[in-house]
Design a protein around this motif. Structure first.
Motif, mmCIF file in Angstrom:
data_model
loop_
_atom_site.group_PDB
_atom_site.id
_atom_site.type_symbol
_atom_site.label_atom_id
_atom_site.label_comp_id
_atom_site.label_asym_id
_atom_site.label_seq_id
_atom_site.Cartn_x
_atom_site.Cartn_y
_atom_site.Cartn_z
ATOM 1 N N ARG A 88 0.835 -1.210 0.000
ATOM 2 C CA ARG A 88 0.000 0.000 0.000
ATOM 3 C C ARG A 88 0.867 1.257 0.000
ATOM 4 O O ARG A 88 0.553 2.249 -0.654
ATOM 5 C CB ARG A 88 -0.921 0.007 1.229
ATOM 6 N N ASP A 134 2.407 1.653 -3.422
ATOM 7 C CA ASP A 134 1.397 2.183 -4.346
ATOM 8 C C ASP A 134 1.275 3.691 -4.187
ATOM 9 O O ASP A 134 1.130 4.428 -5.167
ATOM 10 C CB ASP A 134 0.027 1.541 -4.079
ATOM 11 N N LYS A 150 2.625 7.326 -6.810
ATOM 12 C CA LYS A 150 1.887 8.505 -7.258
ATOM 13 C C LYS A 150 2.624 9.801 -6.934
ATOM 14 O O LYS A 150 2.135 10.888 -7.251
ATOM 15 C CB LYS A 150 0.509 8.514 -6.600
ATOM 16 N N ILE A 166 -2.021 5.736 5.644
ATOM 17 C CA ILE A 166 -2.264 5.548 4.205
ATOM 18 C C ILE A 166 -3.481 6.361 3.772
ATOM 19 O O ILE A 166 -3.476 7.059 2.758
ATOM 20 C CB ILE A 166 -2.488 4.052 3.896
ATOM 21 N N GLU A 167 -4.535 6.316 4.587
ATOM 22 C CA GLU A 167 -5.766 7.038 4.267
ATOM 23 C C GLU A 167 -5.509 8.549 4.213
ATOM 24 O O GLU A 167 -5.902 9.223 3.257
ATOM 25 C CB GLU A 167 -6.830 6.689 5.321
ATOM 26 N N ASN A 170 -3.315 9.589 1.300
ATOM 27 C CA ASN A 170 -4.087 9.619 0.055
ATOM 28 C C ASN A 170 -4.983 10.841 -0.026
ATOM 29 O O ASN A 170 -5.134 11.455 -1.075
ATOM 30 C CB ASN A 170 -4.936 8.351 -0.073
ATOM 31 N N GLN A 171 -5.582 11.174 1.114
ATOM 32 C CA GLN A 171 -6.433 12.374 1.138
ATOM 33 C C GLN A 171 -5.608 13.610 0.817
ATOM 34 O O GLN A 171 -6.059 14.505 0.109
ATOM 35 C CB GLN A 171 -7.084 12.528 2.516
ATOM 36 N N LYS A 217 -5.092 13.826 -2.841
ATOM 37 C CA LYS A 217 -6.322 14.030 -3.596
ATOM 38 C C LYS A 217 -6.861 15.447 -3.433
ATOM 39 O O LYS A 217 -7.198 16.110 -4.401
ATOM 40 C CB LYS A 217 -7.373 13.031 -3.138
ATOM 41 N N ARG A 227 -8.796 15.460 7.301
ATOM 42 C CA ARG A 227 -9.445 15.707 8.580
ATOM 43 C C ARG A 227 -9.638 14.367 9.277
ATOM 44 O O ARG A 227 -10.151 13.417 8.694
ATOM 45 C CB ARG A 227 -10.798 16.379 8.355
ATOM 46 N N ILE A 228 -9.208 14.304 10.519
ATOM 47 C CA ILE A 228 -9.391 13.087 11.298
ATOM 48 C C ILE A 228 -10.705 13.217 12.059
ATOM 49 O O ILE A 228 -10.952 14.253 12.676
ATOM 50 C CB ILE A 228 -8.229 12.908 12.296
ATOM 51 N N PRO A 229 -11.587 12.202 11.997
ATOM 52 C CA PRO A 229 -12.837 12.286 12.762
ATOM 53 C C PRO A 229 -12.557 12.529 14.238
ATOM 54 O O PRO A 229 -11.732 11.834 14.835
ATOM 55 C CB PRO A 229 -13.464 10.900 12.554
ATOM 56 N N GLN A 230 -13.228 13.512 14.801
ATOM 57 C CA GLN A 230 -12.903 13.917 16.176
ATOM 58 C C GLN A 230 -13.702 13.112 17.197
ATOM 59 O O GLN A 230 -14.654 13.592 17.788
ATOM 60 C CB GLN A 230 -13.162 15.419 16.343
ATOM 61 N N ASN A 231 -13.279 11.875 17.367
ATOM 62 C CA ASN A 231 -13.895 11.012 18.383
ATOM 63 C C ASN A 231 -12.851 10.675 19.434
ATOM 64 O O ASN A 231 -11.684 10.575 19.115
ATOM 65 C CB ASN A 231 -14.356 9.690 17.763
ATOM 66 N N ASP A 253 -10.976 17.662 19.350
ATOM 67 C CA ASP A 253 -11.826 18.844 19.395
ATOM 68 C C ASP A 253 -13.123 18.490 20.127
ATOM 69 O O ASP A 253 -13.879 17.646 19.651
ATOM 70 C CB ASP A 253 -12.110 19.297 17.952
ATOM 71 N N VAL A 267 -10.545 7.667 0.650
ATOM 72 C CA VAL A 267 -10.197 7.951 -0.743
ATOM 73 C C VAL A 267 -9.123 7.014 -1.270
ATOM 74 O O VAL A 267 -8.532 7.276 -2.292
ATOM 75 C CB VAL A 267 -9.716 9.406 -0.911
ATOM 76 N N LYS A 322 -20.835 4.447 10.159
ATOM 77 C CA LYS A 322 -20.388 3.999 11.477
ATOM 78 C C LYS A 322 -21.252 4.646 12.550
ATOM 79 O O LYS A 322 -21.892 5.661 12.321
ATOM 80 C CB LYS A 322 -18.920 4.335 11.684
ATOM 81 N N TYR A 325 -20.226 13.923 20.558
ATOM 82 C CA TYR A 325 -19.009 14.402 19.898
ATOM 83 C C TYR A 325 -19.343 15.587 19.009
ATOM 84 O O TYR A 325 -20.430 15.688 18.468
ATOM 85 C CB TYR A 325 -18.373 13.286 19.056
ATOM 86 N N ASN A 326 -18.344 16.459 18.846
ATOM 87 C CA ASN A 326 -18.580 17.670 18.066
ATOM 88 C C ASN A 326 -18.920 17.375 16.609
ATOM 89 O O ASN A 326 -19.635 18.123 15.971
ATOM 90 C CB ASN A 326 -17.344 18.563 18.118
ATOM 91 N N ASP A 327 -18.378 16.255 16.089
ATOM 92 C CA ASP A 327 -18.635 15.922 14.689
ATOM 93 C C ASP A 327 -20.122 15.765 14.403
ATOM 94 O O ASP A 327 -20.568 15.941 13.283
ATOM 95 C CB ASP A 327 -17.930 14.599 14.323
#
Lengths: 279, 320
Positions: A32, A35, A39, A149-150, A153-154, A157, A162-166, A215, B241, B251, B257-259
């Motif tokens: 991965r 790959d 690019k 990797i994610e 790639n973002q 692109k 942005r990382i989900p804020q959990n 956050d 992506v 999910k 959460y703020n999201d």
């Protein structure tokens, strides 16, 4: 137009003072990662090349490790000048890393214990963003391979990510791991950014906050809770391991400051503090 | 457990993956059954929820082939959920309503056999009893299940079927002595639950009450309660992506959460803990009853159990 499309973004991956674990995580992704490399135009990869020759311009520069030495700082500033985007990778660069422990204890005693005869410089440990502007942060000690990797790639692109804020609690609870906070252990899960798949909690190791705050972290309520059940020393000790203490306390102050401002108490507090200092 | 049932379950395991509550250290967890003897028939409330079987924590929505979106072709395994207690069946009935037009949920549901079970009431149920229930038969009519096993005090038990699928499987399994109960909709003939309506009224007018300010200082917004809630069905969509397999993932979301309430530009509706926690209660006790005429809380008490700072839903409700 077609010609422009063929130009691949120039990438640099550099390592400052660190264990290089995060760079190894990248290599561990194997196919991965290759790959992804196909690019881009990889100009710099400190871990695997012999003699680095700096190019004039980079599109994205990944920085791993902490600028501890003077040479580190020089390299970091140089890279910032030459790169469009600077992404810090891993806990050392983002939060200071394990080295930051000595900031909280006696610096001179620490150096004497480690280097008994050698004389070495003994600077305070500071995060990368104290020296140069940081565009994006990929947190973790080490970083999570899938996430890297994610996000990489973002970046290619859309030029950002942005990382989900959990919190880590989300990862932990949705996988059905046991809650260590409820078993009277200090776990920083509720205020620490998730995305790590709660690997530590899987093996019943409490979260020590290597990924930093997210956050929306309720630092104030959480600190109140911790201090009710544990001594301040215990709590700080856990926070210090990955250098998160200063960030957490800073956020705490911000939150309290915000609250005070709401009630117009900030001025009163400032005067209070001044009086305390005079005394 | 009765021999007849053991034989029946053994036969079932040839076709289905069995999931059931089992003793896991000090707690009871729902997990895959390796040995049918491990299944816990005590009727105690499991720590985790059944919703993971129907709404996985992460679920791929579609594949992309030739630049087009194609629905993911994943064959759902056949699952039998064994020993679902009445309270959890109530939660599943609500999910069934909410996701009645959701392909992903329905596909899973079609491949799942729900076997309810009750040994009188779950032990600590009375403590969490929020909504009044009366006789079992009255209740079963308004729950969704395929097979239901009711255990009475002295080793006596009765088997019900709740669907054609259930009848079919019972016949195949060699159990002839059962009673069929036709699903009569989730709401009882006497009209919606009175206690639910009362709570709805109270909750509607409780905004700004002292309890929410108190919780503002206690709750750490870790969101564990909503993740472990059998009726919390809100979700987030996440796109990845990766050029080889770009995907959209659904999910579990959480309003803590703020999201959850983040909109373009960075604004968010729920910016303080008291707003978040009030929103959660408001959804459970006002909006779900309003939309579905069913309580959004089934009173299982899981949220109280997992809360690290010890917020108890029944105490909050009392104060409201």
């Amino acid at each position: 137009m077609t010609k422009r499309k063929n130009i691949k973004p120039k990438i640099a991956i550099i390592g400052l003072t660190s264990c290089e674990g995060c760079q190894f995580v990248m290599l561990d992704q194997g196919r991965r990662f290759l790959d992804w490399l196909a690019k881009v135009q990889l100009e710099e990869f400190r871990l695997v090349e012999d003699e680095p020759i700096l190019a004039e311009h980079y599109d994205i520069c990944f920085v791993e490790g902490n600028p501890v030495t003077k040479a580190n700082i020089k390299l970091l500033k140089e890279m910032r000048c030459r790169s469009d985007k600077l992404v810090v990778v891993g806990n050392c660069a983002a939060l200071g890393g394990v080295w930051e422990l000595k900031n909280y204890a006696s610096k001179t005693r620490a150096i004497k214990a480690v280097y008994k005869k050698l004389k070495v410089a003994n600077p305070d440990i500071k995060e990368v963003d104290n020296f140069v502007k940081v565009d994006y942060v990929i947190p973790g000690c080490p970083i999570d391979g899938d996430e890297f990797i994610e996000l990489a790639n973002q970046l290619l692109k859309k030029g950002s990510f942005r990382i989900p804020q959990n919190p880590v609690c989300y990862e932990c609870q949705s996988r059905g791991y046991q809650c260590l906070l409820q078993q009277e252990e200090i776990c920083l899960g509720p205020i620490t950014l998730g995305g790590c798949k709660a690997v530590c909690l899987k093996s019943k190791q409490a979260c020590w906050g290597c990924r930093g705050l997210f956050d929306g972290a309720q630092v104030e309520n959480f600190m109140n809770y911790l201090l009710k059940h544990f001594s301040r020393e215990q709590v700080y000790r856990i926070m210090e391991v990955f250098g998160a203490r200063d960030t957490i306390l800073k956020r705490l102050e911000e939150m309290q400051g915000k609250k005070n401002r709401k009630f117009g108490k900030s001025k009163v507090n400032k005067i209070d503090n001044k009086i305390k200092k005079l005394k | 457990m009765n021999n007849e049932i053991q034989v029946f379950l053994n036969k079932l395991s040839e076709e289905f993956f069995l999931f059931a509550p089992q003793q896991d250290g000090a707690v009871i967890n729902i997990k895959e059954v390796r040995d049918i003897g491990d299944v816990d028939w005590s009727g105690r409330m499991p720590t985790n929820t059944w919703k993971a079987l129907f709404l996985p924590a992460r679920e791929k929505m579609f594949d992309i082939s030739d630049g087009r979106l194609v629905k993911s072709k994943t064959s759902q395994p056949k699952i039998a959920a064994i020993g679902v207690n009445v309270v959890d069946l109530k939660a599943l009935t609500l999910l069934e309503l909410v996701f009645s037009r959701d392909v992903y949920y329905q596909e899973r549901r079609c491949n799942t056999l729900i076997i309810g079970y009750s040994s009188s009431w779950p032990n600590d149920y009375k403590k969490y009893k929020i909504f009044s229930h009366n006789f079992e038969e009255d209740i079963l009519e308004h729950l969704i299940f395929d097979i239901f096993i009711a255990q009475f005090a002295v080793g006596r038990m009765k088997i019900y079927s709740g669907s054609e699928k259930g009848q079919h499987i019972l016949e195949e399994g060699g159990i002839k002595d059962y009673e069929h109960i036709e699903f009569a909709g989730p709401i009882s003939e006497k009209g919606p639950d009175k206690k639910m309506l009362l709570l709805k009224k109270k909750m509607e007018s409780s905004q700004g009450k002292r309890i929410w300010h108190e919780l503002n200082k206690i709750c750490i917004a870790c969101g564990k309660c909503s993740i472990n809630c059998p009726t919390c069905f809100c979700f987030d969509l996440e796109d990845s992506v990766d050029p080889d397999n770009p995907e959209r993932v659904r999910k579990w979301g959480s309003c803590f959460y703020n999201d959850f309430s983040l909109v373009a530009g960075g604004g968010k509706e729920l910016d303080t803990v008291s707003k978040k926690i009030f929103f959660w209660y408001y959804h459970k006790f006002v909006r779900i009853p309003f939309e579905y005429m069913m309580p959004g809380c089934v009173g299982c008490g899981r949220c109280s159990k997992v809360c690290p700072v010890g917020i108890k839903i029944e105490e909050v409700l009392k104060k409201v």
